[in-house]
Design a protein around this motif. Structure first.
Motif, mmCIF file in Angstrom:
data_model
loop_
_atom_site.group_PDB
_atom_site.id
_atom_site.type_symbol
_atom_site.label_atom_id
_atom_site.label_comp_id
_atom_site.label_asym_id
_atom_site.label_seq_id
_atom_site.Cartn_x
_atom_site.Cartn_y
_atom_site.Cartn_z
ATOM 1 N N SER A 189 0.849 -1.191 0.000
ATOM 2 C CA SER A 189 0.000 0.000 0.000
ATOM 3 C C SER A 189 0.880 1.235 0.000
ATOM 4 C CB SER A 189 -0.914 0.003 1.223
ATOM 5 O OG SER A 189 -1.707 1.173 1.259
ATOM 6 N N VAL A 190 0.599 2.168 -0.907
ATOM 7 C CA VAL A 190 1.330 3.428 -0.945
ATOM 8 C C VAL A 190 0.413 4.488 -1.545
ATOM 9 C CG1 VAL A 190 2.349 2.898 -3.206
ATOM 10 C CG2 VAL A 190 3.450 4.588 -1.719
ATOM 11 N N SER A 191 0.394 5.657 -0.945
ATOM 12 C CA SER A 191 -0.415 6.779 -1.439
ATOM 13 C C SER A 191 -1.870 6.368 -1.663
ATOM 14 C CB SER A 191 0.177 7.341 -2.733
ATOM 15 O OG SER A 191 1.502 7.757 -2.547
ATOM 16 N N SER A 192 -2.430 5.635 -0.695
ATOM 17 C CA SER A 192 -3.818 5.152 -0.752
ATOM 18 C C SER A 192 -4.067 4.206 -1.917
ATOM 19 C CB SER A 192 -4.799 6.341 -0.836
ATOM 20 O OG SER A 192 -4.663 7.183 0.286
ATOM 21 N N LEU A 193 -2.995 3.641 -2.469
ATOM 22 C CA LEU A 193 -3.096 2.716 -3.582
ATOM 23 C C LEU A 193 -2.677 1.324 -3.121
ATOM 24 C CD1 LEU A 193 -3.580 2.515 -6.700
ATOM 25 C CD2 LEU A 193 -1.130 2.895 -6.966
ATOM 26 N N GLU A 194 -3.545 0.340 -3.352
ATOM 27 C CA GLU A 194 -3.231 -1.041 -3.009
ATOM 28 C C GLU A 194 -2.591 -1.714 -4.214
ATOM 29 O OE1 GLU A 194 -3.651 -2.195 0.090
ATOM 30 O OE2 GLU A 194 -4.439 -0.213 0.614
ATOM 31 N N LEU A 195 -1.441 -2.333 -4.016
ATOM 32 C CA LEU A 195 -0.678 -2.921 -5.109
ATOM 33 C C LEU A 195 -0.341 -4.382 -4.826
ATOM 34 C CD1 LEU A 195 2.031 -0.167 -5.772
ATOM 35 C CD2 LEU A 195 -0.044 -0.550 -7.093
ATOM 36 N N ILE A 196 -0.342 -5.171 -5.881
ATOM 37 C CA ILE A 196 0.281 -6.486 -5.834
ATOM 38 C C ILE A 196 1.613 -6.369 -6.555
ATOM 39 C CG2 ILE A 196 0.149 -8.888 -6.629
ATOM 40 C CD1 ILE A 196 -2.904 -8.647 -6.420
ATOM 41 N N ALA A 197 2.673 -6.787 -5.920
ATOM 42 C CA ALA A 197 3.998 -6.723 -6.520
ATOM 43 C C ALA A 197 4.707 -8.043 -6.269
ATOM 44 C CB ALA A 197 4.801 -5.561 -5.943
ATOM 45 N N TYR A 198 5.788 -8.229 -6.988
ATOM 46 C CA TYR A 198 6.573 -9.455 -6.854
ATOM 47 C C TYR A 198 8.030 -9.084 -6.616
ATOM 48 C CZ TYR A 198 2.427 -11.841 -8.486
ATOM 49 O OH TYR A 198 1.137 -12.321 -8.590
ATOM 50 N N LYS A 199 8.600 -9.645 -5.552
ATOM 51 C CA LYS A 199 9.992 -9.348 -5.186
ATOM 52 C C LYS A 199 10.897 -10.474 -5.637
ATOM 53 C CE LYS A 199 11.493 -9.733 -0.909
ATOM 54 N NZ LYS A 199 11.741 -9.443 0.541
ATOM 55 N N LEU A 200 11.934 -10.097 -6.373
ATOM 56 C CA LEU A 200 12.937 -11.066 -6.780
ATOM 57 C C LEU A 200 13.789 -11.436 -5.577
ATOM 58 C CD1 LEU A 200 14.518 -12.601 -9.003
ATOM 59 C CD2 LEU A 200 15.866 -10.505 -9.314
ATOM 60 N N LYS A 201 13.955 -12.733 -5.378
ATOM 61 C CA LYS A 201 14.884 -13.184 -4.346
ATOM 62 C C LYS A 201 16.279 -13.094 -4.935
ATOM 63 C CE LYS A 201 11.402 -16.187 -2.255
ATOM 64 N NZ LYS A 201 11.003 -17.576 -1.908
ATOM 65 N N VAL A 202 16.922 -11.947 -4.678
ATOM 66 C CA VAL A 202 18.182 -11.594 -5.340
ATOM 67 C C VAL A 202 19.242 -12.645 -5.023
ATOM 68 C CG1 VAL A 202 20.007 -9.861 -5.482
ATOM 69 C CG2 VAL A 202 17.627 -9.151 -5.290
ATOM 70 N N PRO A 203 19.991 -13.092 -6.040
ATOM 71 C CA PRO A 203 21.034 -14.082 -5.804
ATOM 72 C C PRO A 203 22.017 -13.651 -4.718
ATOM 73 C CG PRO A 203 20.714 -13.731 -8.160
ATOM 74 C CD PRO A 203 19.885 -12.691 -7.443
ATOM 75 N N ALA A 204 22.511 -14.624 -3.975
ATOM 76 C CA ALA A 204 23.434 -14.334 -2.881
ATOM 77 C C ALA A 204 24.678 -13.631 -3.379
ATOM 78 C CB ALA A 204 23.797 -15.619 -2.161
ATOM 79 N N ALA A 205 25.028 -13.827 -4.642
ATOM 80 C CA ALA A 205 26.236 -13.202 -5.188
ATOM 81 C C ALA A 205 26.180 -11.687 -5.148
ATOM 82 C CB ALA A 205 26.461 -13.673 -6.624
ATOM 83 N N VAL A 206 24.940 -11.134 -5.146
ATOM 84 C CA VAL A 206 24.815 -9.684 -5.093
ATOM 85 C C VAL A 206 25.312 -9.169 -3.748
ATOM 86 C CG1 VAL A 206 23.176 -7.778 -5.066
ATOM 87 C CG2 VAL A 206 22.957 -9.593 -6.772
ATOM 88 N N GLY A 207 24.824 -9.755 -2.682
ATOM 89 C CA GLY A 207 25.311 -9.425 -1.325
ATOM 90 C C GLY A 207 24.957 -8.025 -0.888
ATOM 91 N N LEU A 208 24.975 -7.808 0.407
ATOM 92 C CA LEU A 208 24.802 -6.497 1.014
ATOM 93 C C LEU A 208 25.744 -6.406 2.187
ATOM 94 C CD1 LEU A 208 20.917 -6.078 1.093
ATOM 95 C CD2 LEU A 208 22.501 -4.822 -0.351
ATOM 96 N N ARG A 209 26.463 -5.296 2.263
ATOM 97 C CA ARG A 209 27.364 -5.097 3.370
ATOM 98 C C ARG A 209 26.667 -4.387 4.514
ATOM 99 N NH1 ARG A 209 32.762 -2.423 1.135
ATOM 100 N NH2 ARG A 209 32.702 -1.448 3.157
#
Length: 209
Positions: A189-209
């Motif tokens: 939900s954002v700005s009174s708008l209901e959304l269906i979205a799909y999140k990519l399960k980013v490969p582990a190789a991308v990583g986050l520090r």
């Protein structure tokens, strides 16, 4: 080619004509669609931490990071047959012929950021969230694009995607042959708008520090 030879001045002329002659709206709309409308995937990248970094290190430091972001992202967009349409503040907007090309570019951009971050001090690390949409879009000249999926991609990329996340609109998701365990369905939900979205399960190789 995902570009238009028609200028913003021509669009403005037709919009002015539409305002002056509302009874001709259907015909003018058809002209605008014929001149500017294309089916494409839209990627909106939003760098993470704009306010925090600017307050802590100043605007010049952040502008240098934006410059580095562009230097990394633009060649990767082009490598996947995309085109950077414009860059505004810490956002980058690009179009692609297919959703899969946009996804591949997004993953490579995250990998590029992660690789550069290993050699940078923490205050120079690059992070971003991205939204991807797909549908009929008005491509105007070299630097403008308009459409419902463009707006939704902006909502996902700028407002909803956390750093390191790639979110697809429902329309974009329908364009790919998705492997179920690579994606997570989200109700947002954002700005009174209901959304269906799909999140990519980013490969582990991308990583986050």
């Amino acid at each position: 080619m995902l570009e238009s030879t028609q200028t913003r001045a021509e669009l403005n002329r037709l919009l002015q004509e539409r305002n002056e002659y509302p009874e001709r709206s259907p015909d003018i709309d058809a002209q605008i669609q014929a001149l500017f409308e294309q089916d494409c995937a839209i990627l909106v990248l939003d760098m993470s931490g704009f306010s925090r970094l600017t307050i802590r290190h100043g605007i010049i430091h952040f502008l240098a990071m934006v410059h580095r972001m562009n230097a990394i992202a633009t060649p990767l967009v082009q490598h996947h047959s995309g085109r950077v349409v414009k860059q505004e503040a810490d956002n980058l907007f690009a179009v692609f012929p297919t959703v899969q090309a946009a996804i591949d570019s997004a993953v490579d951009i995250l990998k590029g950021f992660a690789a550069v971050n290993t050699g940078l001090p923490e205050e120079q690390d690059l992070y971003a969230g991205m939204g991807i949409g797909y549908g009929k879009t008005l491509l105007v000249g070299e630097n403008d694009l308009f459409g419902s999926e463009m707006n939704l991609a902006c909502k996902l990329g700028e407002d909803l995607a956390r750093r390191g996340e790639v979110l697809l609109t429902e329309a974009a998701f329908k364009q790919i042959e998705a492997i179920p365990d690579q994606w997570e369905r989200l109700n947002l939900s954002v700005s009174s708008l209901e959304l269906i979205a799909y999140k990519l399960k980013v490969p582990a190789a991308v990583g986050l520090r």
